[in-house]
Scaffold this motif. Structure first.
Motif, PDB file in Angstrom:
ATOM      1  N   ALA A 148       1.197  18.143  -9.188  1.00 36.04           N
ATOM      2  CA  ALA A 148       0.430  17.092  -9.081  1.00 36.04           C
ATOM      3  C   ALA A 148       1.263  15.918  -9.727  1.00 36.04           C
ATOM      4  CB  ALA A 148      -0.639  17.400 -10.060  1.00 36.04           C
ATOM      5  N   VAL A 149       2.209  16.159 -10.985  1.00 29.94           N
ATOM      6  CA  VAL A 149       2.744  15.151 -11.320  1.00 29.94           C
ATOM      7  C   VAL A 149       3.950  14.561 -10.210  1.00 29.94           C
ATOM      8  CG1 VAL A 149       4.659  14.497 -13.093  1.00 29.94           C
ATOM      9  CG2 VAL A 149       2.624  15.685 -13.576  1.00 29.94           C
ATOM     10  N   ARG A 150       4.468  15.560  -9.597  1.00 31.75           N
ATOM     11  CA  ARG A 150       5.398  15.166  -8.556  1.00 31.75           C
ATOM     12  C   ARG A 150       4.954  14.550  -7.482  1.00 31.75           C
ATOM     13  NH1 ARG A 150       7.697  20.447  -9.656  1.00 31.75           N
ATOM     14  NH2 ARG A 150       6.542  21.265  -7.580  1.00 31.75           N
ATOM     15  N   THR A 151       3.663  14.866  -6.993  1.00 33.85           N
ATOM     16  CA  THR A 151       2.830  14.418  -5.934  1.00 33.85           C
ATOM     17  C   THR A 151       2.753  12.747  -6.515  1.00 33.85           C
ATOM     18  OG1 THR A 151       2.038  16.187  -5.185  1.00 33.85           O
ATOM     19  CG2 THR A 151       0.943  14.168  -4.526  1.00 33.85           C
ATOM     20  N   ARG A 152       2.014  12.648  -7.603  1.00 35.93           N
ATOM     21  CA  ARG A 152       1.733  11.224  -8.011  1.00 35.93           C
ATOM     22  C   ARG A 152       3.024  10.424  -7.913  1.00 35.93           C
ATOM     23  NH1 ARG A 152       0.978   7.757 -12.205  1.00 35.93           N
ATOM     24  NH2 ARG A 152      -1.119   6.769 -12.372  1.00 35.93           N
ATOM     25  N   ALA A 153       3.861  10.857  -8.422  1.00 37.56           N
ATOM     26  CA  ALA A 153       5.201  10.040  -8.635  1.00 37.56           C
ATOM     27  C   ALA A 153       5.705   9.888  -7.275  1.00 37.56           C
ATOM     28  CB  ALA A 153       6.320  10.996  -9.353  1.00 37.56           C
ATOM     29  N   ALA A 154       5.674  10.691  -6.299  1.00 41.37           N
ATOM     30  CA  ALA A 154       6.265  10.274  -4.797  1.00 41.37           C
ATOM     31  C   ALA A 154       5.050   9.319  -4.246  1.00 41.37           C
ATOM     32  CB  ALA A 154       6.150  11.542  -4.121  1.00 41.37           C
ATOM     33  N   VAL A 155       4.159   9.256  -4.708  1.00 40.36           N
ATOM     34  CA  VAL A 155       3.011   8.508  -4.004  1.00 40.36           C
ATOM     35  C   VAL A 155       3.315   6.904  -4.671  1.00 40.36           C
ATOM     36  CG1 VAL A 155       0.630   7.590  -3.826  1.00 40.36           C
ATOM     37  CG2 VAL A 155       1.151   9.869  -3.488  1.00 40.36           C
ATOM     38  N   LEU A 156       3.529   7.000  -5.775  1.00 35.41           N
ATOM     39  CA  LEU A 156       3.695   5.672  -6.556  1.00 35.41           C
ATOM     40  C   LEU A 156       4.994   4.806  -6.164  1.00 35.41           C
ATOM     41  CD1 LEU A 156       2.030   4.378  -8.792  1.00 35.41           C
ATOM     42  CD2 LEU A 156       3.529   5.099 -10.419  1.00 35.41           C
TER      43      LEU A 156
END
Length: 230
Positions: free
Chosen positions: A7-15
């Motif tokens: 989830a942290v990686r997904t959020r960072a990628a989206v940001l």
């Protein structure tokens, strides 16, 4: 734990993807579908973390605000910080040095001006390498987006606090008013940032060094300050 890390990686990628698109296309032209596609995530995954495009812009600006504060820290007079930035990592650059030095007389006074030069270089380096910081500044100039933070004002306030403290300690040339220098330095560096969106050479070390070589002889007493290697 693996789920949380994902989830942290997904959020960072989206940001990051949103920052890249905001930086090049602007807020209005950016689409959530383009952002999710660039990030390599589904639309549902994007919406899990961010309700809409405005939420993405807000998150980018808050992250950029924290990044700028880590570059500058508060000015030596205690101003120039940002609300909510404390506790988001230590300051390791020139701004942190200014916070700890330049409080006394003699050599410490010159360090305030040296810090101003070094911190401007650190900011320009970050604008070249950090798309989230760059997008935060870009969003601040978007007429279609009501920014919740003012990165340009945060930078101007830090310059103002640093120069006023330098003037108080006698580190400015005789007859040099700090508010006049703030106007020139803030307007020039912000102008370089704006021009750099189209032509990256405006954010080069060479360009900024040319500016400081012109400014410093007018800024500090003769024979003092970072006259070389700016």
């Amino acid at each position: 734990m693996a789920k949380q890390e994902r989830a942290v990686r997904t959020r960072a990628a989206v940001l990051r993807s949103a920052a890249e698109i905001f930086d090049t296309d602007g807020f209005v032209s950016a689409s959530l579908s383009a952002i999710s596609q660039r990030a390599g995530v589904s639309s549902g995954a994007l919406h899990f973390h961010f309700a809409n495009k405005g939420a993405l812009a807000e998150a980018i600006e808050k992250a950029a605000e924290q990044r700028l504060w880590r570059i500058t820290g508060p000015a030596p007079d205690g101003s120039g910080g940002c609300e909510g930035c404390h506790g988001h990592g230590s300051r390791s650059g020139a701004g942190a040095k200014a916070e700890g030095e330049g409080q006394g007389e003699g050599e410490g006074e010159v360090d305030l001006i040296q810090s101003l030069v070094e911190t401007s270089h650190e900011l320009f380096d970050a604008l070249n390498s950090d798309v989230i910081l760059r997008a935060g500044f870009t969003l601040g100039c978007e007429p279609s987006w009501s920014s919740l933070v003012d990165l340009h004002g945060q930078w101007r306030d830090w310059i103002d606090g640093t120069l006023r403290h330098a003037a108080k300690n006698g580190a400015l040339a005789e007859g040099t008013e700090p508010e006049d220098v703030v106007t020139v330095v803030a307007a020039s560096t912000v102008g370089f940032e704006a021009l750099g969106r189209k032509d990256p050479s405006w954010l080069s070390r060479q360009r900024l060094t040319q500016f400081w070589k012109f400014m410093l002889p007018r800024l500090v007493p003769p024979g003092t300050g970072p006259q070389k290697g700016t």
